[in-house]
Structures are given as C-alpha cells and as structure tokens.
Enzyme design. Structure first.
Site, PDB file in Angstrom:
ATOM      1  CE  LYS A 213       7.758   3.388 -11.000  1.00 57.27           C
ATOM      2  NZ  LYS A 213       8.382   2.298 -11.789  1.00 57.27           N
ATOM      3  NE  ARG A 247      10.393  -0.897  -5.795  1.00 56.65           N
ATOM      4  CZ  ARG A 247      10.567   0.428  -5.819  1.00 56.65           C
ATOM      5  NH1 ARG A 247       9.724   1.179  -6.544  1.00 56.65           N
ATOM      6  NH2 ARG A 247      11.535   1.007  -5.153  1.00 56.65           N
TER       7      ARG A 247
END
Length: 265
Positions: A213, A247
C-alpha cells in the site's frame, strides 16, 4: 475454515487500474487460472476477487460493469477449483448477491455497509461470512476525510456499532478490517498498526490489509512493485498483534511469514 492459525487471503483484481499492476487479471486469459493455481499451491485460504479499484482517487465503476467483471471470474475459478473459497470485494449488495450465487462464500465490504444501505440487511438475510472494513466516504474522496476529533474511539465506534448490530441479528461470522489506507493519513495508518491490539475481540477476528500500500511505498519513495520486503515486515507486526487474516498480493511470502510467526508464539 479455522482461524486458530492465521490464514492468507490472496488478491486477484479484475480491474484495469488497481495500483499494483501484477494483481490485475483478465479471467479469460491463461494467466488468470495460472495465478489462481499458484496462490492455492502456495497456501492461500481465500482468494479475494474485486472488480472495482478502491485505490485512493479511483474512478467510479458502474454496477453493471462490476458485475460483468467479477461474475465470469468467480464462475471460472469455481469450475476449475471446486474446493476454492472466494470472497467478493464489493460494497454493493447486488454485486454481492450475484457473486454468492456464482460461487463466492464471503462478502468483503470496504465500506462496512455505508455505501449501500441494502448491504447489511442482505448480509443478515443471507447470514454469510462478512468482512466489515472501516472507511469514510468513497475511494475517490476518502482521503479528504482523514480528520477525526478522537481517532481510536471514533473508529472503534464506527466498526463495532455495525458489528454488534449484525451479531444481534444472527450473523455468525464477522471479520473486522480496520482499513489501512482508507480515510487515514500516513501517520494515522502507522498509529493504527502500532495499536492494532485494541481491536482484539475473540468474537471478531482481525484482517490486516497492508500489502504494497501507499503507506509503505510513498514513505519509502519506492514503487508498489518494490515494496514486498517492507510489506512482509509489516505483516509480521500485524500477526504479532493478533491479526488472523493477512490480505496480500504475495501469498507465498505471507505463508512464510505466518510459519515464522508460529515459532514465536
């Protein structure tokens, strides 16, 4: 599925604009099934299918287009891998409904029911496993909504008021995702990870979605493609703070991280 030991959720995006280019797939191309098989062979417990990019500033996608993207992907996966557990990454009730009818088992909702008021009643009606994530606004505008009067109490209230509502209405399997990168500044994301244990509740397992991210690659001034090592380090920290699902774009690395974490318990 048991979460006594942490599980891996692998990401397969059926989108042209997800931030990590190696996660974008066309279900009609050979690479799609090859990637899914690789994920399963490497130990993923869940494959997360998304047809609407939730990266900050992402353009909107119509409901019809989202359905047209994810439905064939789910059908192809369930046909070729009958044992597979698929989650549908959507905030739309109609997309979730069609995905479950096509073979998905879990609804992964980035908005925690806020972007479609029919979602929570649908989850109650279906009583399917539900991943309830914290976000404010929508992907296009969420980074304008990073101002909190009292950061942790507000997030806890916004998550658990909905989780408790679902539980009181009979939903058995609810997973909490604090929403790294969604309506949070860089500093808030790291404060969230540093204090992740405040979300510990045996009734609501924690999912950590940190993989590649912008909170990683922008801070380090690298690209998403260069951020595997740093993602792995943050995944280990999340596990140490009791995350039960990782995840990730990188299933094998996450599986190795969990194996090492188990030695530290």
């Amino acid at each position: 599925m048991s979460l006594e030991k942490p599980a891996v959720m692998g990401i397969l995006n059926i989108t042209p604009d997800s931030f990590h280019k190696d996660s974008r797939f066309n279900p009609y191309e050979e690479g799609f099934l090859k990637k899914a098989k690789e994920m399963l062979d490497n130990g993923t417990s869940i494959i997360d299918i998304g047809g609407y990019s939730s990266r900050p500033g992402a353009d909107e996608v119509t409901e019809t287009e989202e359905i047209d993207r994810v439905t064939p992907a789910i059908e192809i996966l369930t046909k070729n891998f009958p044992e597979i557990t698929i989650s549908i990454d959507t905030f739309r009730k109609n997309v979730a409904k069609i995905a479950l009818e096509s073979g998905a088992k879990i609804v992964n909702d980035i908005s925690g029911g806020d972007l479609d008021k029919e979602m929570l009643p649908f989850i109650i009606d279906r009583n399917c496993p539900y991943i309830l994530m914290h976000m404010r606004g929508n992907p296009k505008k969420m980074q304008d909504l990073i101002y909190y009067n009292d950061f942790f109490p507000e997030i806890i209230h916004e998550i658990y008021s909905k989780a408790n509502y679902l539980r009181k209405n009979g939903v058995k399997d609810i997973i909490i995702d604090p929403g790294f990168g969604f309506a949070k500044s860089l500093e808030q994301n790291y404060s969230l990870l540093k204090n992740l244990e405040i979300f510990n509740d045996e009734n609501y397992p924690i999912l950590a979605g940190l993989s590649r991210k912008s909170m990683i690659y922008k801070h380090l001034k690298i690209t998403p493609e260069e951020s595997l090592e740093a993602s792995t380090q943050l995944n280990m920290l999340a596990l140490l703070k009791n995350a039960k699902i990782i995840r990730t774009h990188d299933v094998l690395a996450a599986k190795h991280t969990i194996a090492l974490y188990e030695l530290l318990k």
